[in-house]
Design a protein around this motif. Structure first.
Motif, PDB file in Angstrom:
ATOM      1  N   GLU A 132       0.822  -1.206   0.000  1.00  0.00           N
ATOM      2  CA  GLU A 132       0.000   0.000   0.000  1.00  0.00           C
ATOM      3  C   GLU A 132       0.862   1.265   0.000  1.00  0.00           C
ATOM      4  N   LEU A 133       1.957   1.235   0.760  1.00  0.00           N
ATOM      5  CA  LEU A 133       2.863   2.380   0.786  1.00  0.00           C
ATOM      6  C   LEU A 133       3.515   2.587  -0.580  1.00  0.00           C
ATOM      7  N   ALA A 134       3.965   1.484  -1.195  1.00  0.00           N
ATOM      8  CA  ALA A 134       4.605   1.581  -2.510  1.00  0.00           C
ATOM      9  C   ALA A 134       3.622   2.062  -3.573  1.00  0.00           C
ATOM     10  N   LEU A 135       2.369   1.602  -3.474  1.00  0.00           N
ATOM     11  CA  LEU A 135       1.365   2.027  -4.443  1.00  0.00           C
ATOM     12  C   LEU A 135       1.076   3.520  -4.303  1.00  0.00           C
ATOM     13  N   ALA A 136       0.960   3.986  -3.068  1.00  0.00           N
ATOM     14  CA  ALA A 136       0.741   5.420  -2.854  1.00  0.00           C
ATOM     15  C   ALA A 136       1.952   6.234  -3.303  1.00  0.00           C
ATOM     16  N   PHE A 137       3.134   5.679  -3.081  1.00  0.00           N
ATOM     17  CA  PHE A 137       4.360   6.374  -3.496  1.00  0.00           C
ATOM     18  C   PHE A 137       4.435   6.486  -5.015  1.00  0.00           C
ATOM     19  N   SER A 138       4.043   5.439  -5.721  1.00  0.00           N
ATOM     20  CA  SER A 138       4.116   5.453  -7.192  1.00  0.00           C
ATOM     21  C   SER A 138       3.118   6.435  -7.806  1.00  0.00           C
ATOM     22  N   ARG A 139       2.119   6.840  -7.053  1.00  0.00           N
ATOM     23  CA  ARG A 139       1.120   7.789  -7.549  1.00  0.00           C
ATOM     24  C   ARG A 139       1.434   9.229  -7.153  1.00  0.00           C
ATOM     25  N   THR A 140       2.582   9.439  -6.533  1.00  0.00           N
ATOM     26  CA  THR A 140       2.968  10.778  -6.105  1.00  0.00           C
ATOM     27  C   THR A 140       3.272  11.650  -7.320  1.00  0.00           C
ATOM     28  N   SER A 141       2.776  12.861  -7.306  1.00  0.00           N
ATOM     29  CA  SER A 141       3.027  13.801  -8.404  1.00  0.00           C
ATOM     30  C   SER A 141       4.378  14.486  -8.202  1.00  0.00           C
ATOM     31  N   MET A 142       5.134  14.607  -9.285  1.00  0.00           N
ATOM     32  CA  MET A 142       6.444  15.257  -9.210  1.00  0.00           C
ATOM     33  C   MET A 142       6.330  16.779  -9.222  1.00  0.00           C
ATOM     34  N   PHE A 143       5.204  17.287  -9.643  1.00  0.00           N
ATOM     35  CA  PHE A 143       5.015  18.734  -9.711  1.00  0.00           C
ATOM     36  C   PHE A 143       4.228  19.213  -8.486  1.00  0.00           C
ATOM     37  N   PRO A 144       4.671  20.271  -7.820  1.00  0.00           N
ATOM     38  CA  PRO A 144       5.817  21.105  -8.183  1.00  0.00           C
ATOM     39  C   PRO A 144       7.075  20.848  -7.362  1.00  0.00           C
ATOM     40  N   PHE A 145       6.951  20.204  -6.194  1.00  0.00           N
ATOM     41  CA  PHE A 145       8.050  20.186  -5.237  1.00  0.00           C
ATOM     42  C   PHE A 145       9.252  19.376  -5.727  1.00  0.00           C
ATOM     43  N   PHE A 146       9.012  18.203  -6.267  1.00  0.00           N
ATOM     44  CA  PHE A 146      10.125  17.385  -6.745  1.00  0.00           C
ATOM     45  C   PHE A 146      10.762  18.008  -7.991  1.00  0.00           C
ATOM     46  N   ASP A 147       9.949  18.617  -8.841  1.00  0.00           N
ATOM     47  CA  ASP A 147      10.510  19.313 -10.000  1.00  0.00           C
ATOM     48  C   ASP A 147      11.357  20.509  -9.572  1.00  0.00           C
ATOM     49  N   ILE A 148      10.906  21.219  -8.550  1.00  0.00           N
ATOM     50  CA  ILE A 148      11.700  22.342  -8.031  1.00  0.00           C
ATOM     51  C   ILE A 148      13.047  21.852  -7.527  1.00  0.00           C
ATOM     52  N   ALA A 149      13.062  20.723  -6.816  1.00  0.00           N
ATOM     53  CA  ALA A 149      14.326  20.164  -6.328  1.00  0.00           C
ATOM     54  C   ALA A 149      15.237  19.781  -7.485  1.00  0.00           C
ATOM     55  N   HIS A 150      14.659  19.198  -8.530  1.00  0.00           N
ATOM     56  CA  HIS A 150      15.454  18.833  -9.712  1.00  0.00           C
ATOM     57  C   HIS A 150      16.064  20.063 -10.365  1.00  0.00           C
ATOM     58  N   TYR A 151      15.265  21.113 -10.554  1.00  0.00           N
ATOM     59  CA  TYR A 151      15.787  22.341 -11.164  1.00  0.00           C
ATOM     60  C   TYR A 151      16.838  22.992 -10.265  1.00  0.00           C
ATOM     61  N   LEU A 152      16.599  22.985  -8.965  1.00  0.00           N
ATOM     62  CA  LEU A 152      17.523  23.620  -8.036  1.00  0.00           C
ATOM     63  C   LEU A 152      18.889  22.937  -8.054  1.00  0.00           C
ATOM     64  N   VAL A 153      18.906  21.617  -7.958  1.00  0.00           N
ATOM     65  CA  VAL A 153      20.180  20.884  -7.941  1.00  0.00           C
ATOM     66  C   VAL A 153      20.904  21.032  -9.280  1.00  0.00           C
ATOM     67  N   SER A 154      20.164  20.936 -10.382  1.00  0.00           N
ATOM     68  CA  SER A 154      20.787  21.030 -11.702  1.00  0.00           C
ATOM     69  C   SER A 154      21.392  22.408 -11.937  1.00  0.00           C
ATOM     70  N   LEU A 155      20.668  23.458 -11.550  1.00  0.00           N
ATOM     71  CA  LEU A 155      21.144  24.816 -11.809  1.00  0.00           C
ATOM     72  C   LEU A 155      22.233  25.239 -10.826  1.00  0.00           C
ATOM     73  N   MET A 156      22.220  24.712  -9.616  1.00  0.00           N
ATOM     74  CA  MET A 156      23.328  24.989  -8.704  1.00  0.00           C
ATOM     75  C   MET A 156      24.612  24.320  -9.203  1.00  0.00           C
ATOM     76  N   ALA A 157      24.480  23.136  -9.796  1.00  0.00           N
ATOM     77  CA  ALA A 157      25.645  22.500 -10.411  1.00  0.00           C
ATOM     78  C   ALA A 157      26.154  23.324 -11.587  1.00  0.00           C
ATOM     79  N   LEU A 158      25.237  23.916 -12.341  1.00  0.00           N
ATOM     80  CA  LEU A 158      25.637  24.784 -13.450  1.00  0.00           C
ATOM     81  C   LEU A 158      26.353  26.028 -12.930  1.00  0.00           C
TER      82      LEU A 158
END
Length: 291
Positions: free
Chosen positions: A7-33
């Motif tokens: 049940e935990l894995a199923l709920a985790f797989s349905r988690t939306s990446m927008f906006p918080f996870f996408d923000i983390a992705h952009y933040l890490v990528s642009l700080m590396a830049l």
């Protein structure tokens, strides 16, 4: 295969990446830049060039996967919300007064949280690439693996292409010649999810996503805490290489042995020549004395 955390894995797989996870992705990528030499100067002197480079870092995987599937490479520009979000993060990272964003990001807990969330997006990108490729090529393993790998780690390759255009590209840093850890772990994940998608792994997608995400997040956090730039796959690669290609090393070893034998025989024959000459001289002296 059922797991106690279904049940935990199923709920985790349905988690939306927008906006918080996408923000983390952009933040890490642009700080590396930003940490690259000369990136800040380029942003001040030529903001358009810096912005284009930032978009390649943020959406490079999607661009490369579109190229592989013969789709428009600029398809990512259709999502105005994500473009505006990534552009906003680029702006505050490079032009924030007193560099407040970089100072806040310098704290290790913030870096660990952002890096872990970015690794979560890697799983979603791999799964999305494999599923998207399967819509074009049903059960086409190679295409599915390549597309999942491109979407999950293609940003690194796209940025190398950008360096080639600018004249800063170096062959030693090419991902095709020397793959980095993110490229290797993404390729491994793409292979695993392709096998799962084609029903060759007896595990549900949400459980596999959960386990794979835990692995890459834990590995990334361990790398950052121990301050190691890579986690080597050398033992696994060496074992696999010996299993698949180790027989080739047998022939050079036999050739070396034969060469050493021939050289030893040659030295033995040359060493025996002086002794034979010396015995002949002794015989001649002995005959002279008898005469």
């Amino acid at each position: 295969m059922d797991f106690p955390w279904d049940e935990l894995a199923l709920a985790f797989s349905r988690t939306s990446m927008f906006p918080f996870f996408d923000i983390a992705h952009y933040l890490v990528s642009l700080m590396a830049l930003k940490r690259k030499p000369g990136a800040v100067e380029v942003a001040w002197k030529n903001p358009i060039s810096s912005w284009l480079t930032a978009m390649l870092h943020c959406f490079g995987g999607g661009i490369l996967s579109c190229i592989l599937l013969a789709e428009p490479p600029l398809k990512f520009l259709a999502d105005n919300t994500k473009i505006l979000l990534a552009s906003s993060i680029w702006y505050i990272i490079f032009f924030c007064p007193w560099d407040l964003v970089s100072q806040g990001y310098s704290f290790l807990p913030v870096q660990l949280l952002a890096a872990g969330m970015k690794e979560v997006t890697r799983t979603w990108k791999i799964v999305g690439g494999v599923t998207h490729a399967n819509n074009y090529y049903k059960n086409g393993w190679i295409v599915m693996i390549a597309t999942g790998w491109a979407r999950g780690a293609g940003g690194t390759i796209i940025t190398h292409f950008e360096q080639l255009i600018k004249g800063d590209w170096k062959p030693k840093g090419d991902e095709w010649l020397k793959m980095s850890y993110p490229s290797k772990v993404t390729l491994l994940g793409s292979i695993i999810f392709t096998f799962q998608h084609t029903k060759h792994l007896a595990i549900s997608k949400h459980n596999l996503m959960f386990l794979y995400t835990i692995f890459i997040v834990a590995t990334k956090i361990a790398m950052m805490i121990t301050e190691t730039s890579t986690v080597t796959f050398a033992p696994f690669e060496d074992t696999l290489s010996r299993m698949l290609f180790g027989w080739q090393h047998q022939f050079p070893s036999h050739e070396k042995k034969s060469k050493t034998k021939s050289t030893s025989n040659g030295t033995g024959s040359t060493a025996s020549k002086p002794t034979a000459d010396a015995s002949d001289k002794v015989k001649k002296k002995h005959t002279k004395k008898t005469e």
